[in-house]
Design a protein around this motif. Structure first.
Motif, PDB file in Angstrom:
ATOM      1  N   ASN A 122       0.833  -1.192   0.000  1.00  0.00           N
ATOM      2  CA  ASN A 122       0.000   0.000   0.000  1.00  0.00           C
ATOM      3  C   ASN A 122       0.869   1.244   0.000  1.00  0.00           C
ATOM      4  OD1 ASN A 122      -2.411  -1.499   0.122  1.00  0.00           O
ATOM      5  ND2 ASN A 122      -2.339  -1.580   2.362  1.00  0.00           N
ATOM      6  N   PHE A 123       0.348   2.315  -0.551  1.00  0.00           N
ATOM      7  CA  PHE A 123       1.098   3.565  -0.626  1.00  0.00           C
ATOM      8  C   PHE A 123       0.564   4.570   0.389  1.00  0.00           C
ATOM      9  CE2 PHE A 123       3.039   1.763  -4.186  1.00  0.00           C
ATOM     10  CZ  PHE A 123       4.058   2.589  -4.642  1.00  0.00           C
ATOM     11  N   SER A 124       1.425   4.948   1.304  1.00  0.00           N
ATOM     12  CA  SER A 124       1.130   6.041   2.213  1.00  0.00           C
ATOM     13  C   SER A 124       1.937   7.245   1.751  1.00  0.00           C
ATOM     14  CB  SER A 124       1.471   5.639   3.653  1.00  0.00           C
ATOM     15  OG  SER A 124       1.127   6.664   4.555  1.00  0.00           O
ATOM     16  N   SER A 125       2.302   8.136   2.651  1.00  0.00           N
ATOM     17  CA  SER A 125       3.056   9.323   2.270  1.00  0.00           C
ATOM     18  C   SER A 125       3.686   9.941   3.508  1.00  0.00           C
ATOM     19  CB  SER A 125       2.138  10.343   1.593  1.00  0.00           C
ATOM     20  OG  SER A 125       2.806  11.586   1.418  1.00  0.00           O
ATOM     21  N   SER A 126       4.877  10.486   3.323  1.00  0.00           N
ATOM     22  CA  SER A 126       5.506  11.214   4.421  1.00  0.00           C
ATOM     23  C   SER A 126       4.713  12.475   4.754  1.00  0.00           C
ATOM     24  CB  SER A 126       6.948  11.586   4.053  1.00  0.00           C
ATOM     25  OG  SER A 126       6.980  12.322   2.838  1.00  0.00           O
ATOM     26  N   SER A 127       3.770  12.842   3.901  1.00  0.00           N
ATOM     27  CA  SER A 127       2.920  14.004   4.163  1.00  0.00           C
ATOM     28  C   SER A 127       2.015  13.803   5.371  1.00  0.00           C
ATOM     29  CB  SER A 127       2.058  14.315   2.938  1.00  0.00           C
ATOM     30  OG  SER A 127       2.849  14.648   1.823  1.00  0.00           O
TER      31      SER A 127
END
Length: 281
Positions: free
Chosen positions: A140-145
Motif C-alpha cells: 500500500n502507498f502512504s506518504s511522508s505528508s
C-alpha cells in the motif's frame, strides 16, 4: 497482480508511478492486471506492453465496493489467482489549499474515499485470493505528508491527504496482523516526492513554481526527488521473496534505486510501527 486506480482527483493521465512497475513485473515473468477508472488511457499508456498476453487493463472505480469486487474477480480469473496486490490509488486534488477554512467538505470526503476507502475495498476483495496464495503480498502507498507539510508542496488538499495516508498506514498495520498467519506480507511505501514525467500534474505544479520557490521546496526534502523507476524497483523488490516477513513495515527509500540489487535495512520502530529503508545492496 499490479493494481493502480485513477480516482478522478489526481493526474488526468495514466503515467508515472502507475505504470513504472509494469515492465519490471513482466520482465520477471509475472502476469499482470492493471485497473483504472480510465481504461482507455490505461490501455494507451501501456499499449506496447499489453500485446504479449500476460498483461490486462481492467476498468474499476475503487470507491465502489461492487466495482472493486467485480474487477478483482475478473483479475483472479484471468491470472489464475492473485498473489500480489499493489494499491497506488490516491491523490490530493488539483487545487492548492493551504488553510483548513478553504477546504470544503466534499473534497475532503473524496480524498478520503480515493486514498483510504479505495485501499480498503481492494484489500477486502483480494484477501481470499491472497490467503489462498500462501505467499501473498500487499503493498500500500502512504506518504511522508502524514506528518504535515510546511511551505510550497505538490500536495494540494494537504489536510485531507495527510488524514487519508495516516489512515492507510494504520489500516495496513492491522491488515498485517490479520493476514500474517496465512503467509501474506503487508508493507507500506513512503515514496516521498516523486517527480513524474511531463504532462502529469505533479510535474506541471513543480515546474510551474518560480525557481527560488522550487529551490526552497527541494531544500526541505530529506531526499532528492524520486523518479518513477525508483518506485517501480522498490515495489518489485517488496513483491519478491525479499518481502517475506514484513508485518506492516513502512518502507522508505534511501539513496538511488537504480535496479534490482537492493536490500532492506531495518530502522528503530516509530509510533506508526516498524520502519525500514530500501537501498542499494
Amino acid at each position: 497482480f499490479f493494481f493502480q486506480a485513477e480516482d478522478g482527483i489526481r493526474d488526468s493521465s495514466v503515467t508515472g508511478v502507475q505504470t513504472c512497475a509494469l515492465p519490471i513485473f513482466l520482465a520477471e515473468g509475472a502476469r499482470v492486471a492493471m485497473a483504472d477508472i480510465q481504461r482507455d488511457k490505461l490501455a494507451a499508456a501501456c499499449a506496447n506492453l499489453l500485446s504479449n498476453g500476460r498483461a490486462f487493463p481492467l476498468a474499476v472505480d475503487t470507491t465502489s465496493a461492487a466495482s472493486v469486487r467485480a474487477m478483482i474477480a475478473d483479475a483472479a480469473e484471468r491470472l489464475d489467482g492473485i498473489d500480489i496486490l499493489v494499491n497506488v490509488a490516491g491523490g490530493s486534488g488539483t487545487r492548492i489549499i493551504e488553510g483548513i477554512e478553504d477546504l470544503d467538505d466534499d473534497l475532503f470526503r473524496r480524498i478520503i474515499e480515493g486514498n483510504l476507502y479505495g485501499t480498503f475495498n481492494c484489500c477486502k476483495a483480494a484477501a481470499p485470493f491472497l490467503r489462498k496464495s500462501g505467499r501473498g503480498r500487499v503493498i500500500n502507498f502512504s506518504s511522508s505528508s502524514l506528518r504535515g507539510v510546511k511551505g510550497k508542496s505538490s500536495v494540494a488538499a494537504r489536510h485531507a491527504y495527510a488524514a487519508a495516508k495516516a489512515g492507510v498506514h494504520g489500516f495496513s498495520n492491522q491488515l498485517a496482523c490479520d493476514l500474517g498467519d496465512d503467509g501474506v506480507a503487508v508493507a507500506v511505501i513512503l515514496p516521498a516526492f516523486v517527480l513524474t514525467e511531463p504532462g502529469a500534474r505533479v510535474h506541471e505544479v513543480f515546474y510551474g513554481l518560480p525557481e527560488a520557490e522550487r529551490a526552497t521546496m527541494l531544500s526541505r526534502l530529506p531526499e532528492p526527488p524520486r523518479q518513477p523507476d525508483d518506485i517501480g524497483w522498490t515495489v518489485t523488490f517488496l513483491a519478491s521473496d525479499h518481502g517475506a516477513g514484513l508485518a506492516g513495515t513502512a518502507v522508505r527509500l534511501r539513496g538511488p534505486i537504480p535496479g534490482p540489487n537492493l536490500k532492506l535495512t531495518p530502522e528503530p520502530p516509530t509510533p506508526l510501527g516498524a520502519l525500514a529503508f530500501v537501498e542499494t545492496a
